[in-house]
Enzyme design. Structure first.
Site, PDB file in Angstrom:
ATOM      1  N   ASP A   1      -6.394   0.030   4.372  1.00 25.58           N
ATOM      2  CA  ASP A   1      -6.041  -1.318   4.170  1.00 25.58           C
ATOM      3  C   ASP A   1      -5.076  -1.973   4.795  1.00 25.58           C
ATOM      4  O   ASP A   1      -4.335  -1.618   5.534  1.00 25.58           O
ATOM      5  CB  ASP A   1      -5.723  -1.481   2.562  1.00 25.58           C
ATOM      6  CG  ASP A   1      -6.866  -1.239   1.583  1.00 25.58           C
ATOM      7  OD1 ASP A   1      -7.828  -0.489   2.259  1.00 25.58           O
ATOM      8  OD2 ASP A   1      -6.639  -1.404   0.407  1.00 25.58           O
ATOM      9  N   ASP A   2      -5.282  -3.506   5.063  1.00 24.75           N
ATOM     10  CA  ASP A   2      -4.400  -4.543   5.510  1.00 24.75           C
ATOM     11  C   ASP A   2      -4.212  -4.328   7.071  1.00 24.75           C
ATOM     12  O   ASP A   2      -3.483  -5.278   7.545  1.00 24.75           O
ATOM     13  CB  ASP A   2      -3.014  -3.987   5.066  1.00 24.75           C
ATOM     14  CG  ASP A   2      -2.830  -4.239   3.389  1.00 24.75           C
ATOM     15  OD1 ASP A   2      -3.781  -4.655   2.753  1.00 24.75           O
ATOM     16  OD2 ASP A   2      -1.684  -4.023   3.055  1.00 24.75           O
TER      17      ASP A   2
ATOM     18  N   HIS B   1      -2.858   3.012   4.133  1.00 19.85           N
ATOM     19  CA  HIS B   1      -2.543   1.743   5.022  1.00 19.85           C
ATOM     20  C   HIS B   1      -2.358   1.940   6.392  1.00 19.85           C
ATOM     21  O   HIS B   1      -1.296   2.643   6.686  1.00 19.85           O
ATOM     22  CB  HIS B   1      -1.476   0.607   4.307  1.00 19.85           C
ATOM     23  CG  HIS B   1      -1.634   0.375   2.989  1.00 19.85           C
ATOM     24  ND1 HIS B   1      -1.421   1.191   1.834  1.00 19.85           N
ATOM     25  CD2 HIS B   1      -2.155  -0.699   2.496  1.00 19.85           C
ATOM     26  CE1 HIS B   1      -2.026   0.662   0.792  1.00 19.85           C
ATOM     27  NE2 HIS B   1      -2.445  -0.648   0.874  1.00 19.85           N
TER      28      HIS B   1
END
Length: 224
Positions: A49-50, A191
């Protein structure tokens, strides 16, 4: 029997017992799916993610390519817009790309219209860069609703194992937490905006491949 032979025998017995205890202790540290031989496929999904991040995502992509592993990336629209070449590389190398909203907002704290706009803007950016409209979304903080699902016609993807890599930012802690909690077929949340997380992901791949695991994108896991 002499005292000396008796003491030697006791010493050998202690060594053997300690060895067995240590072996069992190590065995207990691993999840059940690592301990037992399985007849079926051993599989896991790595998700990130991100991103994308200009340094860490590139290093991760290099490591995944070297290991012939495909992963799933849930991108923040504004970051994808900022680093388009990384997004294009993900698509070209066979990774699955999903939406993580335009600005990483918690959707249930937005109005319905604002939430839809966050999703649509993220989708538009990814589609412009890859030529494909995302079918999967990971809502920030895991907050989702069926109303949104029906409106945008996307599948929300959460996770099974969350080592809180963003909080600890320690490679070995992340690796240990994943191995402790992982079960066959799980979706792992990481992440790609931290060096420690990238290092942990590549170490996990090496450990799990050595145990016979293969890595899939989330669509393969969910459709299995």
């Amino acid at each position: 029997m002499s005292i000396q032979k008796y003491l030697v025998g006791i010493g050998l017995l202690i060594v053997v017992c300690l060895g067995l205890w240590e072996s069992q202790a190590k065995r207990r540290e691993l999840p059940v799916s690592f301990q037992e031989e399985e007849n079926g496929q051993k599989i896991a999904a790595l998700t990130f993610d991100d991103g994308p991040h200009p340094v860490y995502t590139e290093a991760l992509l290099d490591g995944l390519k070297k290991r012939n592993v495909k992963a799933t990336f849930f991108l923040i629209g504004k970051s994808a817009e900022k680093y388009p070449e990384l997004v294009k590389r993900m698509a070209e190398e066979g990774h699955l790309i999903g939406n993580h909203t335009m600005n990483h907002v918690q959707l249930n704290l937005q109005s319905y219209e604002q939430a839809l706009e966050e999703i649509r803007e993220g989708n538009d950016i990814i589609c412009q860069l890859t030529g494909q409209l995302p079918q999967y979304i990971r809502p920030p903080f895991g907050e989702w609703s069926e109303d949104l699902s029906e409106e945008v016609n996307m599948t929300a993807v959460l996770w099974d194992v969350d080592p809180c890599d963003w909080k600890v930012q320690n490679t070995q802690t992340v690796v240990s937490r994943v191995l402790k909690n992982f079960e066959n077929g799980d979706i792992i949340l990481l992440h790609d905006v931290y060096q420690s997380s990238v290092d942990a992901a590549l170490e996990l791949i090496d450990i799990m491949q050595a145990k016979g695991y293969e890595f899939a994108t989330v669509d393969e896991i969910l459709l299995d």
